[in-house]
Enzyme design. Structure first.
Site, PDB file in Angstrom:
ATOM      1  CB  THR A 369      -0.852  -0.021   1.296  1.00  0.00           C
ATOM      2  OG1 THR A 369      -1.648  -1.202   1.288  1.00  0.00           O
ATOM      3  CG2 THR A 369      -1.759   1.176   1.442  1.00  0.00           C
ATOM      4  CD  GLU A 408      -7.564  -3.442  -1.369  1.00  0.00           C
ATOM      5  OE1 GLU A 408      -7.005  -3.553  -0.267  1.00  0.00           O
ATOM      6  OE2 GLU A 408      -6.971  -3.021  -2.392  1.00  0.00           O
ATOM      7  CB  SER A 441      -5.921  -1.302   8.429  1.00  0.00           C
ATOM      8  OG  SER A 441      -6.320  -2.559   8.889  1.00  0.00           O
ATOM      9  N   GLY A 463      -1.028  -2.784   6.132  1.00  0.00           N
ATOM     10  CA  GLY A 463      -2.085  -3.695   6.586  1.00  0.00           C
ATOM     11  C   GLY A 463      -2.592  -3.275   7.954  1.00  0.00           C
TER      12      GLY A 463
HETATM   13  O1  DON Z   1      -7.059  -1.661   3.238  1.00  0.00           O
HETATM   14  C1  DON Z   1      -6.368  -2.360   3.962  1.00  0.00           C
HETATM   15  O2  DON Z   1      -6.488  -2.413   5.173  1.00  0.00           O
HETATM   16  C2  DON Z   1      -5.272  -3.192   3.309  1.00  0.00           C
HETATM   17  N1  DON Z   1      -5.667  -3.519   1.971  1.00  0.00           N
HETATM   18  C3  DON Z   1      -3.989  -2.424   3.355  1.00  0.00           C
HETATM   19  C4  DON Z   1      -2.855  -3.208   2.792  1.00  0.00           C
HETATM   20  C5  DON Z   1      -1.547  -2.621   3.107  1.00  0.00           C
HETATM   21  O3  DON Z   1      -1.434  -1.643   3.789  1.00  0.00           O
HETATM   22  C6  DON Z   1      -0.392  -3.323   2.595  1.00  0.00           C
HETATM   23  N2  DON Z   1       0.805  -2.548   2.775  1.00  0.00           N
HETATM   24  N3  DON Z   1       1.825  -2.339   2.977  1.00  0.00           N
END
Ligand code: DON
Length: 565
Positions: A369, A408, A441, A463
């Site tokens: 992300t 997702e 998150s 995450g």
């Molecule tokens: O929206 C969420 O909570 C996850 N899809 C975020 C994923 C994420 O942050 C991965 N990153 N480094």
């Protein structure tokens, strides 16, 4: 990285000297922080041309889709929290939605969740929201035409960008799956090897796609040739997305969630984001004298860890897409609820997670992300997180569009006992359903002082660790008084209710502190997130003092940059 570790070792014993080791970027005018230096420069150029923070943020968003393909995207979704110069606060939700045909049964084999169906390939893809999200932000609050803010991204895709070291390493790490996809293989690999550091990576197909969006707007993506190409790629490979899913997609402009922390206003992400959890943790720790108890001492960390445990329990059990469930936000942030939790937190002992509800969790794979933050000279503030979820999302490209697709749908619960890739065990509120947005998150956040001026704009990737990274950056800056660079780069710890484990980055706790935490009852302290990555997340933050902006990149992403206008 070495420099970061040296700094953090020193910082644990020599906090007052820290500002000398870690001076943040500073500027009176504007500031951009992102995980990719080229994208940051694109944003600063837009500010220099007279664009506002929203113009710059949209330009950075499109640029990241080109120069930071693991995480920046137009095939995923995200959230944008805004504080406008006129004082208005806004939240733009461009989270993906599940295709209408999605049901839990699709992701099960013989009654068990088959995570490979969610994580790799075409079944785990949600309808992408990024293009409509960025374009909506620009149309409502920007000042420059779409063509102008997209041109740098188109040029970078067409003429190429220079691949930096960690970018090349990411392609190599994801090679096994990326190379199985014809288009991803042709884009990121030359003669079977990941594109090398220092070489120019051109993405002509992505350039054409971006060009089309810049000419025709979101329509080209959601109803035109781009949707057709994505749907064709998905349907020929066993996926369930339709043209109707694209046509049904909409961005939600929501009222941001607000809470008070030590007299400041925290403006953050409402569901399907996790700002309510950020606020709940902050409200629980608010009365404890963290600074007096000492930075990362067992005593101060205990209160934050317990707050994280209770707040994650509430999140995982109760939150979901507001179009499908009633989120108990008022109740979770009510004085009564916060007080009840504070009364349950014992000074000298932990609360077992099992006593809240049992079942240990495990994690399965890496994630990606990216967060970026922009403030302009008029003090428009933009805090944006976008995600493909996994490392290069589903690791497939949609035909010849140059677009990497997200995975997702793994952010949903398929049932209430199987952990997702972040080890999160989630409740009925977040069970997958057609047209639903998965709980996220992501919590892009802005903190305003009593006069309504921005004190801090912060957000994170990582995450489930997004939530705790944001909380600890806020604590480091506002409670412990660290400058923003130190606040972002200090080692972090993480607890998410289940598993009943405290995850630690290197140097988060001294051996003494770990022993003291053990005596409080923290049975499992684990280095790294589920023992895999030693560090996690990526924070991008800007603070403001006496009218000066201070920007901090997270050294966990050394290719990032904080740059003033
Ligand atoms: O929206 C969420 O909570 C996850 N899809 C975020 C994923 C994420 O942050 C991965 N990153 N480094």
């Amino acid at each position: 990285m070495k420099r970061f570790l040296i700094c953090t070792v020193l910082s644990l014993t020599a906090l007052p000297a820290l500002a000398k080791f870690l001076p943040p970027a500073h500027s009176k005018n504007g500031m951009v922080v992102s995980a990719d230096a080229t994208a940051t420069k694109v944003g600063v150029d837009i500010l220099k041309q007279g664009g506002n923070a929203i113009d710059a943020a949209v330009a950075v968003g499109y640029a990241l889709a080109v120069t930071h393909p693991c995480c920046g995207n137009i095939g995923g979704g995200g959230f944008m929290t805004l504080h406008l110069a006129d004082g208005k606060n806004v939240f733009i939700d461009f989270r993906e939605t599940a295709p209408a045909a999605a049901t839990p049964a699709i992701y099960k084999v013989k009654g068990n969740v088959d995570s490979s169906k969610l994580l790799h390939g075409y079944l785990g893809v949600g309808v992408p929201g990024t293009v409509m999200g960025l374009n909506t932000a620009l149309k409502r609050y920007g000042s420059l035409p779409l063509k102008t803010v997209m041109q740098p991204a188109i040029d970078l895709a067409r003429n190429g960008h220079i691949v930096d070291k960690s970018e090349s390493q990411l392609y190599a790490k994801a090679a096994t799956l990326l190379q199985q996809d014809k288009h991803a293989n042709a884009t990121f690999f030359k003669h079977g090897k990941a594109v090398r550091t220092g070489t120019r990576l051109q993405q002509p197909q992505l350039a054409n796609t971006l060009q089309l969006i810049s000419k025709k707007g979101s329509g080209a993506f959601y109803r035109g040739p781009i949707a057709k190409a994505i749907v064709k790629a998905i349907q020929t490979n066993g996926g369930i997305m339709t043209m109707q899913d694209f046509a049904n997609y909409s961005v939600k402009v929501r009222k941001p969630l607000q809470c008070d922390y030590h007299g400041n206003t925290v403006v953050t992400a409402p569901p399907p984001g996790s700002g309510v959890t950020v606020c709940e943790i902050l409200k629980i720790v608010e009365p404890y004298p963290l600074k007096q108890l000492g930075f990362h001492s067992a005593a101060s960390s205990h209160y934050t860890l317990e707050a994280e445990r209770f707040a994650f329990y509430d999140r995982n059990q109760g939150l979901g897409d507001p179009a499908f469930v009633d989120n108990p936000i008022k109740q979770l942030l009510s004085k009564t609820h916060i007080k009840t939790i504070q009364q349950r937190i014992k000074k000298n002992a932990i609360t077992s997670s099992q006593s809240l509800l049992a079942k240990p969790a495990t994690t399965r794979e890496k994630m990606q992300t990216t967060h970026y933050t922009v403030i302009d000279k008029n003090r428009n503030v933009v805090s944006t997180t976008v995600t493909l979820n996994g490392f290069f999302g589903a690791k497939v490209m949609a035909g010849d569009t140059g677009i990497l697709l997200n995975n997702e749908l793994d952010d949903f619960a398929i049932d209430t006992s199987t952990p997702n890739q972040f080890g999160l065990i989630q409740g009925k509120a977040n069970i997958i359903a057609g047209n639903k947005r998965p709980l996220s998150s992501m919590s892009p956040t802005i903190i305003l002082n009593k006069n309504g001026d921005a004190l801090l704009a912060v957000g994170a990737a990582g995450g489930s660790t997004i939530i705790t990274s944001i909380v600890q950056t806020i604590e480091n800056n506002l409670d412990y008084g660290m400058n923003i660079n130190a606040a972002v780069n200090m080692p972090r710890y993480h607890m998410q209710w289940l598993p009943d484990t405290v995850f630690m980055e290197p140097y988060a706790f001294s051996q003494d502190t770990q022993t003291a935490l053990g005596k409080l009852g923290y049975k499992k302290l684990q280095l790294g997130f589920f023992g895999k990555q030693p560090t996690w997340g990526q924070v991008a933050a800007i603070s403001q003092h006496d009218g000066i902006l201070y920007g901090a990149n997270d050294n966990r992403r050394p290719d990032g940059l904080a740059l003033g206008d």
